[in-house]
Structures are given as structure tokens and as C-alpha cells.
Design a protein around this motif. Structure first.
Motif, PDB file in Angstrom:
ATOM      1  N   ASP A  15     -38.978 -49.896 151.729  1.00 15.02           N
ATOM      2  CA  ASP A  15     -38.136 -50.770 152.557  1.00 15.02           C
ATOM      3  C   ASP A  15     -38.964 -52.103 152.840  1.00 15.02           C
ATOM      4  N   SER A  16     -40.187 -51.765 153.294  1.00 14.85           N
ATOM      5  CA  SER A  16     -41.192 -52.863 153.887  1.00 14.85           C
ATOM      6  C   SER A  16     -41.657 -53.635 152.723  1.00 14.85           C
ATOM      7  N   ILE A  17     -42.065 -53.128 151.413  1.00 16.90           N
ATOM      8  CA  ILE A  17     -42.313 -54.226 150.490  1.00 16.90           C
ATOM      9  C   ILE A  17     -40.959 -54.777 150.016  1.00 16.90           C
ATOM     10  N   ILE A  18     -39.625 -54.383 149.881  1.00 10.63           N
ATOM     11  CA  ILE A  18     -38.499 -55.260 149.468  1.00 10.63           C
ATOM     12  C   ILE A  18     -38.424 -56.282 150.608  1.00 10.63           C
ATOM     13  N   ARG A  19     -38.676 -55.758 151.619  1.00 10.23           N
ATOM     14  CA  ARG A  19     -38.507 -56.991 152.841  1.00 10.23           C
ATOM     15  C   ARG A  19     -39.468 -58.043 152.872  1.00 10.23           C
ATOM     16  N   ASP A  20     -40.705 -57.759 152.582  1.00 10.44           N
ATOM     17  CA  ASP A  20     -41.822 -58.776 152.595  1.00 10.44           C
ATOM     18  C   ASP A  20     -42.421 -59.377 151.561  1.00 10.44           C
ATOM     19  N   THR A  21     -41.709 -58.813 150.641  1.00 10.57           N
ATOM     20  CA  THR A  21     -42.007 -59.573 149.351  1.00 10.57           C
ATOM     21  C   THR A  21     -41.330 -60.891 148.892  1.00 10.57           C
ATOM     22  N   LEU A  22     -41.891 -62.018 149.596  1.00 11.49           N
ATOM     23  CA  LEU A  22     -41.037 -63.223 149.358  1.00 11.49           C
ATOM     24  C   LEU A  22     -41.507 -64.243 148.277  1.00 11.49           C
ATOM     25  N   ASP A  23     -40.449 -64.993 147.718  1.00 14.44           N
ATOM     26  CA  ASP A  23     -40.701 -65.927 146.845  1.00 14.44           C
ATOM     27  C   ASP A  23     -41.183 -65.223 145.580  1.00 14.44           C
ATOM     28  N   GLU A  24     -41.306 -63.853 145.242  1.00 14.06           N
ATOM     29  CA  GLU A  24     -42.133 -63.442 144.156  1.00 14.06           C
ATOM     30  C   GLU A  24     -40.896 -62.537 143.727  1.00 14.06           C
ATOM     31  N   VAL A  25     -40.862 -62.091 142.290  1.00 19.47           N
ATOM     32  CA  VAL A  25     -40.143 -61.014 142.007  1.00 19.47           C
ATOM     33  C   VAL A  25     -40.820 -59.719 142.381  1.00 19.47           C
ATOM     34  N   TYR A  71     -32.886 -44.042 147.706  1.00 26.79           N
ATOM     35  CA  TYR A  71     -32.748 -45.229 146.895  1.00 26.79           C
ATOM     36  C   TYR A  71     -32.400 -44.658 145.398  1.00 26.79           C
ATOM     37  N   ILE A  72     -32.763 -43.383 144.946  1.00 31.21           N
ATOM     38  CA  ILE A  72     -32.323 -42.757 143.651  1.00 31.21           C
ATOM     39  C   ILE A  72     -30.811 -42.870 143.581  1.00 31.21           C
ATOM     40  N   LYS A  73     -30.021 -42.476 144.557  1.00 29.91           N
ATOM     41  CA  LYS A  73     -28.356 -42.391 144.607  1.00 29.91           C
ATOM     42  C   LYS A  73     -27.962 -43.759 144.584  1.00 29.91           C
ATOM     43  N   TYR A  74     -28.595 -44.639 145.335  1.00 29.27           N
ATOM     44  CA  TYR A  74     -28.204 -46.142 145.598  1.00 29.27           C
ATOM     45  C   TYR A  74     -28.143 -46.742 144.182  1.00 29.27           C
ATOM     46  N   PHE A  75     -29.405 -46.531 143.586  1.00 32.45           N
ATOM     47  CA  PHE A  75     -29.428 -47.420 142.142  1.00 32.45           C
ATOM     48  C   PHE A  75     -28.874 -46.511 140.996  1.00 32.45           C
ATOM     49  N   ASP A  76     -28.349 -45.210 141.410  1.00 29.98           N
ATOM     50  CA  ASP A  76     -27.904 -44.479 140.260  1.00 29.98           C
ATOM     51  C   ASP A  76     -28.841 -44.135 139.177  1.00 29.98           C
ATOM     52  N   ILE A  77     -30.242 -43.808 139.768  1.00 31.39           N
ATOM     53  CA  ILE A  77     -31.269 -43.672 138.727  1.00 31.39           C
ATOM     54  C   ILE A  77     -31.102 -42.066 138.245  1.00 31.39           C
ATOM     55  N   THR A  78     -30.597 -41.861 136.984  1.00 32.55           N
ATOM     56  CA  THR A  78     -30.434 -40.719 136.448  1.00 32.55           C
ATOM     57  C   THR A  78     -31.321 -40.556 135.339  1.00 32.55           C
ATOM     58  N   LEU A  79     -31.920 -41.518 134.514  1.00 29.20           N
ATOM     59  CA  LEU A  79     -32.805 -41.710 133.552  1.00 29.20           C
ATOM     60  C   LEU A  79     -34.024 -42.300 133.936  1.00 29.20           C
ATOM     61  N   ILE A  80     -35.152 -41.794 133.754  1.00 29.36           N
ATOM     62  CA  ILE A  80     -36.693 -42.419 134.232  1.00 29.36           C
ATOM     63  C   ILE A  80     -37.429 -42.600 132.904  1.00 29.36           C
ATOM     64  N   PRO A  81     -38.176 -43.612 132.929  1.00 26.38           N
ATOM     65  CA  PRO A  81     -38.313 -44.407 134.026  1.00 26.38           C
ATOM     66  C   PRO A  81     -37.232 -45.509 134.093  1.00 26.38           C
ATOM     67  N   SER A  82     -36.906 -45.881 135.229  1.00 24.87           N
ATOM     68  CA  SER A  82     -36.007 -46.921 135.301  1.00 24.87           C
ATOM     69  C   SER A  82     -36.696 -47.968 136.223  1.00 24.87           C
ATOM     70  N   THR A  83     -36.530 -49.390 135.921  1.00 29.49           N
ATOM     71  CA  THR A  83     -37.192 -50.329 136.664  1.00 29.49           C
ATOM     72  C   THR A  83     -36.397 -51.272 137.313  1.00 29.49           C
ATOM     73  N   VAL A  84     -36.308 -51.645 138.536  1.00 26.97           N
ATOM     74  CA  VAL A  84     -35.295 -52.262 139.283  1.00 26.97           C
ATOM     75  C   VAL A  84     -36.356 -53.618 139.944  1.00 26.97           C
ATOM     76  N   PHE A  85     -35.444 -54.596 139.956  1.00 32.80           N
ATOM     77  CA  PHE A  85     -36.140 -56.194 140.132  1.00 32.80           C
ATOM     78  C   PHE A  85     -35.457 -56.781 141.699  1.00 32.80           C
ATOM     79  N   PHE A  86     -36.271 -57.172 142.511  1.00 37.85           N
ATOM     80  CA  PHE A  86     -35.852 -57.875 143.574  1.00 37.85           C
ATOM     81  C   PHE A  86     -36.433 -59.237 143.805  1.00 37.85           C
ATOM     82  N   PHE A  87     -35.677 -60.053 144.415  1.00 44.11           N
ATOM     83  CA  PHE A  87     -36.433 -61.344 144.699  1.00 44.11           C
ATOM     84  C   PHE A  87     -35.630 -61.973 146.150  1.00 44.11           C
ATOM     85  N   ASN A  88     -36.690 -61.999 147.064  1.00 40.03           N
ATOM     86  CA  ASN A  88     -36.322 -62.246 148.634  1.00 40.03           C
ATOM     87  C   ASN A  88     -35.497 -61.273 148.971  1.00 40.03           C
TER      88      ASN A  88
END
Length: 151
Positions: A15-25, A71-88
Motif C-alpha cells: 500500500d505504501s509503495i503504491i501510494r508514495d511512488t509519484l511521477d514514476e512507473v 492483492y493476489i485475489k484482486y489482480f487475479d494472479i494465478t500464474l507466476i511470475p506476474s508483473t503489475v504496473f502503476f503510475f501515481n
């Protein structure tokens, strides 16, 4: 290689890294440090992390942690590795030519493939887009058959 990248095991850390990473992917790799494909992807991510450091942050998320299961349930991560991207703090999607635009499943073939994907997401996000088209040719995008139980 995963020792070079931060590993998140608690929901509050994610939660913290998603919220605090600004103006970067923000690149979150969901997987296990013991699996071969995850180790291959971690190697690519750690080699590229310095090159994308001006516009991206890379972190690993341990899927075996009980606290991360939300997060595993929310992003439906059934196969690993899975990479998810965020911006702001917005979930960034990419059209890979598959039905699922929410995450990259599998490893990247080369470091340059990863850099190209992150750069495309960054450029699209700077223009206000929430979904971008994958810059890689179709033969370099991993394909997976997803089988559904009881359908």
C-alpha cells in the motif's frame, strides 16, 4: 538477484509503495524467489532497474505471504511470475494482444524488452492514458492457455 531489489511481504508495505511512488512507473513482480522463471525475471529486472531508475521503481512481492493474498485475489494472479504496473497510484494496463490487459504474465525475453515496456507505460501515463499498446512484437510476448475449472 532478488537481494538487489526490495521484497515486500506485508500489505502495508505494498500500500505504501503504491501510494508514495509519484511521477514514476511502479513495477511490482508477484512471485516466489525459489522458482526458476521468477529468478530469470528477477535477473532481468535487477539488471534494468538502474537504467530505468529515472522514471521507474521496481519491487518484488512474495506471493506466499499471508498478508499479500488480498492483492493476489484482486489482480487475479494465478500464474507466476506476474508483473503489475502503476503510475501515481493508478493501475496501468497494457494491450498485449491477449484477453488480460491487467498484468504481464511470465518473464521478459531480454532486458531491453522490459525497458521498452516500462518506457511505453511511462510515456502513456504522462499523457494521461490508463492503457497503452505493447511495443513488443507478438512473438516476444509470452502466451499462456488459461483453463477454467467447472466451466
Amino acid at each position: 538477484m532478488s537481494c538487489m531489489l526490495p521484497t515486500l511481504t506485508k500489505k502495508i508495505e505494498v500500500d505504501s509503495i503504491i501510494r508514495d511512488t509519484l511521477d514514476e512507473v511502479l513495477v511490482l513482480r508477484f512471485g516466489r524467489a525459489t522458482e526458476t522463471l521468477c529468478l530469470q525475471l528477477d535477473h532481468i529486472l535487477s539488471k534494468a532497474a538502474r537504467e530505468v531508475s529515472k522514471f521507474a521503481t521496481v519491487a518484488l512481492v512474495d506471493v506466499d505471504s499471508e498478508d499479500i493474498q488480498v492483492y493476489i485475489k484482486y489482480f487475479d494472479i494465478t500464474l507466476i511470475p506476474s508483473t503489475v504496473f502503476f503510475f501515481n497510484a493508478h493501475h496501468m494496463k497494457m494491450d498485449y494482444g491477449t484477453a488480460d490487459h491487467t498484468k504481464w504474465v511470465g518473464s521478459f525475453y531480454t532486458k531491453q524488452d522490459f525497458i521498452d515496456v516500462v518506457e511505453t507505460i511511462f510515456r502513456g501515463a504522462m499523457k494521461g492514458k490508463l492503457i497503452v499498446k505493447c511495443p513488443l512484437p507478438p512473438e516476444r510476448i509470452p502466451k499462456y492457455q488459461i483453463l477454467y475449472k467447472d466451466v
